[in-house]
Motif scaffolding. Structure first.
Motif, PDB file in Angstrom:
ATOM      1  N   GLU A 118     -21.563  -4.366 -26.995  1.00 47.68           N
ATOM      2  CA  GLU A 118     -22.175  -5.677 -27.260  1.00 47.68           C
ATOM      3  C   GLU A 118     -22.307  -5.956 -28.752  1.00 47.68           C
ATOM      4  N   LEU A 119     -22.560  -4.911 -29.524  1.00 45.64           N
ATOM      5  CA  LEU A 119     -22.790  -5.065 -30.957  1.00 45.64           C
ATOM      6  C   LEU A 119     -21.493  -5.208 -31.742  1.00 45.64           C
TER       7      LEU A 119
ATOM      8  N   PRO B 200     -29.935 -11.568 -29.532  1.00 44.03           N
ATOM      9  CA  PRO B 200     -29.703 -12.224 -28.237  1.00 44.03           C
ATOM     10  C   PRO B 200     -28.558 -11.656 -27.415  1.00 44.03           C
ATOM     11  N   ARG B 201     -27.587 -11.021 -28.050  1.00 42.05           N
ATOM     12  CA  ARG B 201     -26.463 -10.525 -27.267  1.00 42.05           C
ATOM     13  C   ARG B 201     -26.605  -9.054 -26.858  1.00 42.05           C
ATOM     14  N   LEU B 202     -27.691  -8.420 -27.272  1.00 41.86           N
ATOM     15  CA  LEU B 202     -27.903  -7.023 -26.928  1.00 41.86           C
ATOM     16  C   LEU B 202     -28.818  -6.909 -25.716  1.00 41.86           C
ATOM     17  N   THR B 203     -28.542  -5.923 -24.873  1.00 45.28           N
ATOM     18  CA  THR B 203     -29.331  -5.739 -23.651  1.00 45.28           C
ATOM     19  C   THR B 203     -30.448  -4.719 -23.823  1.00 45.28           C
TER      20      THR B 203
ATOM     21  N   ARG C  15     -18.817  -6.626 -32.567  1.00 42.81           N
ATOM     22  CA  ARG C  15     -18.054  -7.871 -32.548  1.00 42.81           C
ATOM     23  C   ARG C  15     -17.816  -8.301 -33.992  1.00 42.81           C
TER      24      ARG C  15
ATOM     25  N   ARG D 190     -30.259 -13.006 -35.215  1.00 47.99           N
ATOM     26  CA  ARG D 190     -28.949 -13.488 -34.786  1.00 47.99           C
ATOM     27  C   ARG D 190     -28.233 -12.477 -33.907  1.00 47.99           C
ATOM     28  N   ILE D 191     -28.503 -11.203 -34.123  1.00 45.27           N
ATOM     29  CA  ILE D 191     -27.844 -10.140 -33.369  1.00 45.27           C
ATOM     30  C   ILE D 191     -28.542  -9.892 -32.039  1.00 45.27           C
TER      31      ILE D 191
END
Length: 309
Positions: free
Chosen positions: A140-141, A78-81, A143, A75-76
């Motif tokens: 990014e993390l 996908p939003r991390l680069t 949140r 879940r985490i």
């Protein structure tokens, strides 16, 4: 009282046992060679061919951490680069082979732990790039965490909760610190100032929870992955900000703070410095058979207790 060894393993997992587990539960991977790679406080790691890494809990306290990774990392990610070790396969317990807990297979990420690169005198320009990458990824993390996020009694909570154990470790290690040219009195003053700051009053944010230089993988002078998410939790982002003193010089640390997408107020920044000192003392206290952690602990105390911290 000097350094202590890492916790003893409660199970003895060999290359052959891992090969048998893979063959019985993931037979399409059975042709891949298994070789022991490393052993940490919580997991024993094995390479599986060139593409995979097998992570097996070595003690019961780690079993829940593995379950957290299985439940939450997908879940985490996908939003991390940068990549994180999302399990690509999950292994079942196998009491017959002496393993009572779940285990995972993750993709192997090529690169080098940041701690090793720092020890080899990482160029200042690369430290700035790492500072920029860490600032971006933590932005990014960090949140608001989902309902039911893992609770961790050792990370993410009020810094004051660590006051007693931090002062105890400082007292136990006082002689060793002085011998290393560190000033326990100055460390104590910085720590007291950090504890006196107001606690985090915002929403509980997603945290890595164990973001030290051995868990940051770099390649070509850039952050290539963040690994070992067993301590992930939700709470005060100051916990993860400790990396700024663990891995960065004063100049790079300033770049990190100015470039992060998050608005880091002075209290949170000072608590981050306090987390760095507290964790550094913990690393030194448990570094008897892990000189890499001792090195991180010593360098962090120098950065965190300095006048330019």
């Amino acid at each position: 009282m000097g350094p202590e060894p890492i916790p003893a393993a409660e199970v003895d997992i060999t290359d052959q046992i891992v090969a048998d587990l893979v063959r019985s539960q993931h037979p399409d991977l059975a042709h891949l060679r298994v070789s022991r790679f490393a052993e940490g406080w919580d997991n024993t790691l094995f390479r599986l061919g060139e593409r995979y890494l097998v992570r097996v809990p070595r003690r019961s306290a780690a079993a829940d951490l593995v379950d957290n990774e299985i439940r939450w990392l997908h879940r985490i990610a996908p939003r991390l680069t940068v990549p994180i070790p999302v399990p690509v396969r999950v292994g079942r317990p196998d009491a017959g082979r002496g393993l009572p807990w779940r285990w995972t297979i993750v993709d192997w990420v090529p690169g080098t732990p940041l701690a090793d690169v720092l020890a080899a005198d990482m160029p200042a320009t690369e430290r700035i790039e790492v500072a920029n990458d860490l600032a971006r990824v933590l932005g990014e993390l960090h949140r608001p965490a989902a309902a039911g996020a893992p609770a961790n009694p050792y990370r993410g909570g009020p810094l004051a909760d660590r006051d007693v154990i931090t002062r105890e470790r400082l007292g136990d290690l006082r002689g060793d610190l002085q011998a290393a040219g560190l000033d326990p009195g100055q460390i104590e003053r910085v720590w007291a100032g950090a504890v006196a700051e107001p606690p985090w009053s915002g929403p509980a944010l997603w945290l890595h929870g164990d973001l030290h230089p051995l868990n940051v993988i770099v390649r070509g002078g850039r952050v290539a992955a963040l690994i070992d998410w067993g301590d992930m939790t939700a709470g005060d982002p100051a916990t993860d900000l400790a990396i700024a003193w663990m891995a960065l010089s004063a100049h790079a640390r300033n770049r990190f703070r100015s470039n992060t997408p998050l608005a880091i107020d002075d209290s949170t920044w000072k608590r981050g410095r306090g987390w760095a000192l507290s964790l550094a003392l913990a690393y030194l206290a448990h570094s008897l058979d892990h000189p890499g952690m001792a090195g991180i602990g010593g360098s962090t105390l120098r950065e965190g207790s300095g006048s330019d911290g």
